[in-house]
Design a protein around this motif. Structure first.
Motif, PDB file in Angstrom:
ATOM      1  N   ASP A 739       0.805  -1.213   0.000  1.00  0.00           N
ATOM      2  CA  ASP A 739       0.000   0.000   0.000  1.00  0.00           C
ATOM      3  C   ASP A 739       0.841   1.266   0.000  1.00  0.00           C
ATOM      4  O   ASP A 739       0.333   2.356  -0.306  1.00  0.00           O
ATOM      5  N   LYS A 865      -8.939  -7.252  -7.711  1.00  0.00           N
ATOM      6  CA  LYS A 865      -9.207  -6.947  -6.302  1.00  0.00           C
ATOM      7  C   LYS A 865      -8.206  -5.917  -5.772  1.00  0.00           C
ATOM      8  O   LYS A 865      -8.572  -5.018  -5.005  1.00  0.00           O
ATOM      9  N   LEU A 866      -6.942  -6.046  -6.180  1.00  0.00           N
ATOM     10  CA  LEU A 866      -5.928  -5.072  -5.759  1.00  0.00           C
ATOM     11  C   LEU A 866      -6.302  -3.666  -6.224  1.00  0.00           C
ATOM     12  O   LEU A 866      -6.211  -2.698  -5.459  1.00  0.00           O
ATOM     13  N   ASP A 869      -9.099  -2.483  -3.983  1.00  0.00           N
ATOM     14  CA  ASP A 869      -8.682  -2.272  -2.591  1.00  0.00           C
ATOM     15  C   ASP A 869      -7.833  -1.021  -2.424  1.00  0.00           C
ATOM     16  O   ASP A 869      -7.878  -0.367  -1.380  1.00  0.00           O
ATOM     17  N   MET A 870      -7.045  -0.688  -3.429  1.00  0.00           N
ATOM     18  CA  MET A 870      -6.136   0.452  -3.317  1.00  0.00           C
ATOM     19  C   MET A 870      -6.780   1.771  -3.740  1.00  0.00           C
ATOM     20  O   MET A 870      -6.115   2.793  -3.795  1.00  0.00           O
ATOM     21  N   ASP A 872      -9.288   3.433  -2.306  1.00  0.00           N
ATOM     22  CA  ASP A 872      -9.922   4.203  -1.239  1.00  0.00           C
ATOM     23  C   ASP A 872     -11.428   4.318  -1.466  1.00  0.00           C
ATOM     24  O   ASP A 872     -12.027   5.385  -1.265  1.00  0.00           O
TER      25      ASP A 872
END
Length: 893
Positions: A739, A865-866, A869-870, A872
């Motif tokens: 992250d 998914k990444l 998820d990143m 916000d």
């Protein structure tokens, strides 16, 4: 001169060509390779169409590139691929055929100019010699042995019925030395006259097995031209054209570039804004006014630092006639000078009799593009000189009927090219303009669209999208455009008298229906002001005239256009994955951006089992080859590529290199800037040394087949590098502190260009009828399965319920119009991308259950998914199967 940077679509074309050549070598059959390559590239294999008179497994393919797409640069860039991946030789003969002497001269000049992008692309092959046909008639053996020789000529130059060109087939003392010490096999394949082998250029070509590039191939596709090519025993044929033959002699289209891609890559000016005006003087005046508007904008941008630009008007005049007055060149020129006070020096005439453009080219170093050149108007009659290129041409004015004039095809191409292949700040300078003397907008628009399809190589649906009304009061007349969804409400009006409809033109009459019982006139389609005047002229009462005027005005307002978000100019931006590299945020679009240890010295340099199998086969071929028997009938099977390699081995005799020199050559021809020379040399030398310890393999065989061996080494090194990159990818994106290294935000976004949607195939109802109402574009790319179609229908229905604002069927491998997520070994192109009412972005990927657990699909899920998820909370990702829409429903709320 700044280095030429290829556009995304150009890189994709070259990747397709290399892919095809590699599969040709692997399959040893160009027919099978074509189907497999098109299947891999486009998810739909295409049947291979051999040419009569040629071996069925000869590489023969076509690149379909619309006008303005850079066909010549692609051809030049392909030569190194031809040598390396198909012919497997260091030097070759390229026979470059063009349609006319004008194009020949232009191509020769550019290919010989060492500062021109065409020459730079060509030089990637190594030493190169560019010749015209006269120079080739005395070419030396040393030239052919030490450089790739490109012979640029017209297709007509080799036709034996042309007595002036017979020297191509006749003996020449200057070529005699090419025929010294020939093998028996070589002599057997040469043409003879009365039992004697002529020392002719034609036979020199047969010896060297030239690869043939056919530029503007649609001009060369006759039985005679194919017979001409077969006489040179070519190693393959590559066609480049905007309009490939799909019927009589169907071309094998390997890769199609679409006009929408060119627009997205800033290569052409689209759409074409069309205005029709029946009064020719008013039509010309409107064009002059538009040029003045564009000039003012261009000068304003130049003051802000933009490049110089002088908008030019191309005017197509009518032909002269001895029996009637026409809008010919002289009359149009006089109109410009007398009524519009255009200075004579701003007007140039380009016809068969008056060569005004040639004088301009002679007077100014940069020709008509020179800042010192005063020309703003070019008047022509039929067509301009072939090869004439002017990105400053913005406006076409046609005094002729565009529905029947083939010259319009060429003139349209002249106004499409974008200056400097770069968008201007003001959108008005990123469009083209057409002013046509006509009273029928619909017929004229369809005529222009036909010309774009037949002459410029546009897809039919693209052409429908890219010709649009210029005048707001003519927008309603585009109701017949198949690219637009239109509802036309009939208008019914009661008249106090019967109109004499038989007296008005049929085109107008067809829009009307008269009911004498009820005395009502039904206007079925919108009426232009000119058509309204025609109807008014066949009635007498003032009350009737007023009623017709009112009804006609109502008919123009009774047209309801459905406009997609793209047509309305609604922006569609999708956040992309960005990566911090040395504390700087960069768009993540290549695994090579990742920092990872990469040193060949730590890897085992022994050949793999697969490489050894290939080497054993190469050793047999180098020893003289083998005969293959077709088990079905015991007949000897023709093996074109093996015979080609035999012939090239005889024509291009390799030097007697030692082990060190061969390893040095491999290193020089293995291009990987990420490797140090020392580590590459050590790995290659060890690999070669290990190979030479095998029984039946020696230095001479490796030397003779060095290009194929080089390709084995390249693949091995690439596989090792990809393995190292994959490990770095996993650690950087999915390891600890990922992250801190990754960002998904508005800093880097992919923008769906409203004009750059270019599906390989449009959805045509294969899986059932459905009227998609919420797709971002008016076109929609085809689906890979009925289940994927069902998913699209479900998404569209959710949009109708207000849960999705709009969505797009994402495309694959169309970099200018495709959203993708970078993986370690390629890109992930999700099926659907949705804009939600609250501004968030939802990606939906549908997968068949049989693919759900494959490594590729698992990685697609991970990277999707990444991305979510990143972000916000800005982005959502769903992958589903088995027609289960509930996971999508959960995300929609």
């Amino acid at each position: 001169m700044a280095a030429f940077t290829p556009k995304n679509y150009q890189s994709a074309v070259l990747e397709s060509v290399e892919h095809y050549f590699r599969v040709c070598r692997e399959e040893q059959d160009a027919n099978v390779a074509f189907y497999k390559t098109t299947k891999a590239l486009w998810n739909q294999g295409s049947a291979y169409n051999p040419i009569e008179g040629f071996p069925e497994d000869m590489p023969y393919f076509c690149l379909r590139v619309p006008t303005g797409g850079g066909k010549t640069w692609l051809a030049a860039k392909s030569v190194s691929q031809i040598n390396t991946h198909l012919m497997c030789v260091e030097h070759s003969i390229i026979l470059w055929l063009v349609p006319s002497n004008a194009i020949r001269e232009q191509t020769l000049k550019a290919l010989k100019d060492r500062f021109h992008p065409y020459h730079e692309a060509l030089r990637e092959v190594g030493p190169v010699t560019v010749l015209d046909l006269d120079e080739a008639k005395s070419v030396t053996r040393a030239t052919l042995d030490t450089s790739t020789t490109v012979i640029v000529t017209t297709r007509q130059a080799f036709q034996v019925d042309n007595t002036e060109i017979r020297k191509v087939y006749e003996s020449s003392g200057a070529l005699m030395h090419h025929f010294d010490t020939l093998h028996t096999e070589q002599r057997a394949h040469l043409e003879q006259e009365d039992g004697v082998i002529p020392y002719s250029l034609a036979n020199v070509l047969r010896l060297r097995r030239p690869f043939v590039i056919v530029d503007e191939a649609h001009n060369s596709r006759t039985e005679l031209s194919f017979e001409t090519l077969s006489r040179f025993n070519p190693s393959g044929i590559m066609e480049l054209t905007a309009t490939p033959d799909t019927e009589k002699n169907p071309s094998n289209v390997l890769h199609s570039v679409y006009a929408a891609e060119l627009k997205g890559e800033q290569m052409i000016k689209l759409p074409i804004r069309l205005e029709t005006e029946p009064d020719w003087q008013q039509c010309l005046a409107d064009a002059i006014a538009r040029r003045e508007e564009l000039r003012t904008i261009a000068e304003g941008e130049q003051h802000q630092g933009a490049a110089y630009l002088r908008p030019i008007v191309l005017i197509q005049a009518q032909a002269r006639s001895k029996t009637k007055e026409t809008l010919d060149v002289d009359r149009v020129r006089q109109e410009l000078i007398t009524n519009h006070r255009i200075p004579e020096e701003e007007i140039v005439v380009a016809t068969g009799e008056e060569k005004g453009l040639e004088k301009i080219n002679a007077a100014y170093e940069s020709g008509i593009l020179s800042e010192a050149c005063p020309v703003n108007f070019v008047i022509t009659q039929q067509a301009l000189a072939e090869g004439w290129d002017c990105p400053f041409a913005y406006i076409l004015v046609s005094m002729a009927d565009v529905r029947s004039s083939t010259a319009v095809e060429q003139l349209l191409g002249r106004i499409l090219r974008q200056p400097n292949a770069k968008y201007r700040a003001n959108e008005a300078l990123n469009r083209s303009y057409a002013f046509v003397v006509s009273r029928d907008f619909n017929a004229t628009a369809e005529g222009l669209r036909d010309r774009l399809v037949q002459g410029a190589g546009f897809n039919r649906r693209e052409a429908s999208t890219f010709v649009t009304p210029d005048k707001p009061d003519q927008s309603y007349l585009d109701y017949a455009n198949p690219a637009r969804r239109v509802v036309v409400q009939p208008v019914v009006v009661m008249l106090p008298e019967t109109p004499a409809l038989k007296k008005i033109p049929k085109a107008t009459r067809d829009k009307l229906a008269w009911d004498k019982k009820s005395n009502t006139l039904t206007i079925k389609e919108p009426l232009s002001k000119e058509e309204t005047e025609e109807i008014k002229s066949v009635v007498t009462a003032a009350e009737t005239v007023t009623a017709i005027e009112t009804a006609a005005d109502k008919s123009r307002k009774a047209v309801e256009f459905f406009q997609t978000p793209a047509e309305l100019g609604v922006p569609f931006e999708v956040p992309q994955i960005a990566l911090y590299v040395q504390d700087e945020l960069e768009l993540f679009e290549d695994p090579e951006q990742l920092e990872y240890p990469w040193d060949l010295s730590v890897y085992d340099a022994h050949p793999t089992h697969e490489e050894l199998s290939k080497l054993d086969w190469l050793g047999k071929v180098a020893s003289g080859g083998e005969l293959d028997i077709d088990n079905t009938d015991g007949q000897m099977k023709v093996q074109f590529l093996k015979n080609l390699q035999r012939d090239l081995g005889l024509a291009y005799t390799p030097e007697h290199w030692d082990e060190v020199k061969l390893a040095t050559w491999f290193c020089k021809n293995l291009h990987d800037p990420s490797l140090t020379h020392e580590s590459k040399r050590a790995f290659v030398a060890a690999w070669v040394n290990n190979v030479l310890t095998r029984d039946g393999m020696d230095l001479a065989k490796l030397n003779q087949r060095k290009f194929e061996v080089r390709n084995l080494l390249e693949r091995r090194i690439n596989d090792l590098r990809k393995g190292a990159a994959a490990q770095a990818y996993q650690e950087s994106l999915f390891g600890e502190d990922a992250d801190q290294r990754i960002s998904v935000s508005e800093d880097y976004v992919f923008t769906f260009n409203p004009y750059a949607y270019a599906p390989t195939r449009d959805y045509d109802g294969e899986y059932g009828p459905y009227d998609f109402r919420r797709h971002y574009y008016s076109r929609i790319g085809d689906f890979d399965s009925g289940e994927e179609f069902a998913c699209a229908v479900w998404l569209d229905q959710q949009a109708e319920l207000g849960k999705i604002k709009f969505w797009v069927r994402n495309l694959v491998r169309r970099e200018g119009s495709s959203f993708s997520l970078q993986k370690a070994d390629g890109k992930f192109y999700p099926d659907f991308i949705c804009r939600l009412p609250d501004g968030r972005t939802l990606i939906v990927e549908y997968k068949g259950a049989d693919k759900w657990d494959t490594p590729k699909v698992k990685m697609d899920r991970l990277v999707g998914k990444l991305w979510a998820d990143m972000s916000d909370g800005r982005c959502l990702f769903v992958m589903t199967k088995d027609k289960d829409w509930s996971p999508i429903g959960v995300q929609l709320g």
